[in-house]
Design a protein around this motif. Structure first.
Motif, PDB file in Angstrom:
ATOM      1  N   ALA A 174      -1.873   1.835  -0.913  1.00  0.00           N
ATOM      2  CA  ALA A 174      -3.006   2.732  -1.174  1.00  0.00           C
ATOM      3  C   ALA A 174      -2.606   4.172  -0.887  1.00  0.00           C
ATOM      4  O   ALA A 174      -2.957   5.096  -1.633  1.00  0.00           O
ATOM      5  N   LEU A 175      -1.818   4.354   0.190  1.00  0.00           N
ATOM      6  CA  LEU A 175      -1.398   5.694   0.595  1.00  0.00           C
ATOM      7  C   LEU A 175      -0.319   6.268  -0.328  1.00  0.00           C
ATOM      8  O   LEU A 175      -0.404   7.424  -0.738  1.00  0.00           O
ATOM      9  N   VAL A 176       0.702   5.468  -0.656  1.00  0.00           N
ATOM     10  CA  VAL A 176       1.869   6.024  -1.352  1.00  0.00           C
ATOM     11  C   VAL A 176       1.850   5.814  -2.855  1.00  0.00           C
ATOM     12  O   VAL A 176       2.690   6.364  -3.567  1.00  0.00           O
ATOM     13  N   SER A 177       0.871   5.033  -3.371  1.00  0.00           N
ATOM     14  CA  SER A 177       0.848   4.754  -4.808  1.00  0.00           C
ATOM     15  C   SER A 177      -0.533   4.901  -5.429  1.00  0.00           C
ATOM     16  O   SER A 177      -0.729   5.687  -6.361  1.00  0.00           O
ATOM     17  N   PRO A 230      -9.207   0.488   0.893  1.00  0.00           N
ATOM     18  CA  PRO A 230      -8.233   1.418   1.460  1.00  0.00           C
ATOM     19  C   PRO A 230      -8.079   2.707   0.643  1.00  0.00           C
ATOM     20  O   PRO A 230      -7.892   3.784   1.212  1.00  0.00           O
ATOM     21  N   VAL A 231      -8.172   2.593  -0.696  1.00  0.00           N
ATOM     22  CA  VAL A 231      -8.045   3.797  -1.528  1.00  0.00           C
ATOM     23  C   VAL A 231      -9.247   4.715  -1.315  1.00  0.00           C
ATOM     24  O   VAL A 231      -9.105   5.938  -1.190  1.00  0.00           O
ATOM     25  N   ALA A 232     -10.444   4.140  -1.251  1.00  0.00           N
ATOM     26  CA  ALA A 232     -11.651   4.939  -1.023  1.00  0.00           C
ATOM     27  C   ALA A 232     -11.595   5.634   0.335  1.00  0.00           C
ATOM     28  O   ALA A 232     -11.999   6.804   0.470  1.00  0.00           O
ATOM     29  N   ASP A 233     -11.081   4.943   1.352  1.00  0.00           N
ATOM     30  CA  ASP A 233     -10.958   5.558   2.681  1.00  0.00           C
ATOM     31  C   ASP A 233     -10.041   6.773   2.641  1.00  0.00           C
ATOM     32  O   ASP A 233     -10.344   7.827   3.226  1.00  0.00           O
ATOM     33  N   LEU A 234      -8.923   6.647   1.958  1.00  0.00           N
ATOM     34  CA  LEU A 234      -7.984   7.766   1.861  1.00  0.00           C
ATOM     35  C   LEU A 234      -8.576   8.936   1.077  1.00  0.00           C
ATOM     36  O   LEU A 234      -8.409  10.103   1.457  1.00  0.00           O
ATOM     37  N   LEU A 235      -9.271   8.621  -0.025  1.00  0.00           N
ATOM     38  CA  LEU A 235      -9.868   9.698  -0.815  1.00  0.00           C
ATOM     39  C   LEU A 235     -10.986  10.400  -0.054  1.00  0.00           C
ATOM     40  O   LEU A 235     -11.227  11.599  -0.260  1.00  0.00           O
TER      41      LEU A 235
END
Length: 361
Positions: A174-177, A230-235
């Protein structure tokens, strides 16, 4: 590993099949679209006929949303001694298989960290995974034979095995891609209705940032649907940083000197945090990043120019560590940026100048 069944003959599945076939493995190909399997077979990836009995390993290369159902079907049919998948998310498919009550001792989730903007078997290449990390997510229940089959697959593809927990893997990708892909798409979307005069000014920077935005949206909907949390958390974190950055930029517009200083400090903080994060990105062959010197050379857009430059660098005894090309707008020319060890920069500049190249200082 003597025999394999690749289920799903898109970019990743066909690339793995090509690599295995080149290493002497008898590969069978299966796809919900028979024409796609025939295309992969015509490329030399294997045979699009079903194996006569169980193969050593079945490799499922289906979209993340369908991985568990395809794996479950293959396991129930007993098509192999071991089962692997190459989906870009790992935790969800495993939990779905567990919910179906399947024996997972002969299953191992994997993820090769490689790809292209293009999809389908025609985009495949046997060297797609060479030198790239290939994540393996075994558990205490995974049989040793299956782990060995996975390691053999990674070896045949000339990738680098990395063992991780499935959920840790999903947070990492999620973080690197996954998050970077959406950010790239958001930046590229600003260009859709931009004035033509502005778009014509695009240089290498905007090309670098938006390159991955060219990928197939349907494929990415599948990927993101399997790893949305996980992607939503990072965004959410990125959105907070953007809000702070906007406030800092507004402060730079102020007539108040103190606010302008505050705004400048905020922007400097963002840029320095970017510097600190960027230096953590692995360098060549996954090693620690190294600082290279750039030797810039102006070339014409003609056949053989790059080959000549590399040959002349070789005659000078200089290894080109990396290369970038910036194409001139409206001209049949470009600026080739040759990255070399700092101690070699002067030698290369002098050698290329002596051989008639237009070296930019």
């Amino acid at each position: 590993m003597r025999t394999a069944l690749v289920i799903g003959t898109g970019l990743i599945g066909t690339s793995a099949a090509l690599a295995l076939a080149q290493r002497g493995v008898a590969v069978h190909l299966e796809d919900h679209d028979p024409e796609q399997a025939r295309t992969a077979a015509a490329l030399g990836a294997g045979a699009d006929a079903a194996p006569e009995g169980p193969v050593d390993v079945a490799i499922v290369a289906a979209p993340p949303a369908h991985v568990s159902s395809v794996l479950a079907d293959a396991m129930r049919r007993g098509v192999a001694r071991g089962y692997l998948d190459v989906a870009s998310v790992k935790g969800g498919p495993r939990r779905e298989l567990e919910a179906l009550g399947l024996d997972l001792s002969r299953y191992l989730g994997t993820h090769p960290m490689s790809g292209r903007e293009k999809s389908g078997p025609l985009a495949a290449s046997a060297d797609l995974f060479e030198g790239r990390p290939w994540v393996l997510t075994p558990t205490r229940d995974t049989e040793t034979e299956v782990l060995n089959l996975a390691l053999e697959l990674v070896s045949h593809c000339r990738a680098v095995p990395v063992v991780m927990d499935a959920d840790a893997h999903d947070r990492a990708v999620a973080l690197v891609s996954h998050m970077p892909h959406l950010v790239s798409s958001l930046v590229a979307a600003r260009l859709e209705n931009a004035e033509e005069a502005a778009v014509r000014l695009c240089g290498q920077g905007i090309r670098d940032v938006t390159r991955i935005a060219a990928s197939d949206p349907r494929m990415w909907i599948d990927i993101l649907s399997a790893n949305p949390g996980p992607v939503a958390d990072l965004l959410t974190d990125v959105a907070g940083d953007l809000e702070e950055t906007v406030r800092a930029l507004r402060s730079l517009q102020s007539s108040d000197e103190a606010k302008r200083r505050e705004g400048a400090g905020g922007i400097e903080g963002v840029l320095r945090r970017g510097n600190a994060g960027q230096v953590r990105v692995p360098g060549k062959h996954g090693s620690a990043p190294r600082a290279y010197e750039v030797v810039a050379v102006l070339i014409d857009d003609q056949p053989g120019q790059l080959a000549r430059i590399f040959a002349d660098a070789g005659l000078a005894g200089v290894n080109i560590e990396d290369v970038r090309i910036e194409h001139a707008t409206g001209q049949q020319a470009g600026l080739v940026q040759l990255m070399v060890e700092p101690r070699s920069a002067g030698v290369l500049s002098a050698a290329l100048t002596e051989r008639g190249w237009a070296v930019r200082q």
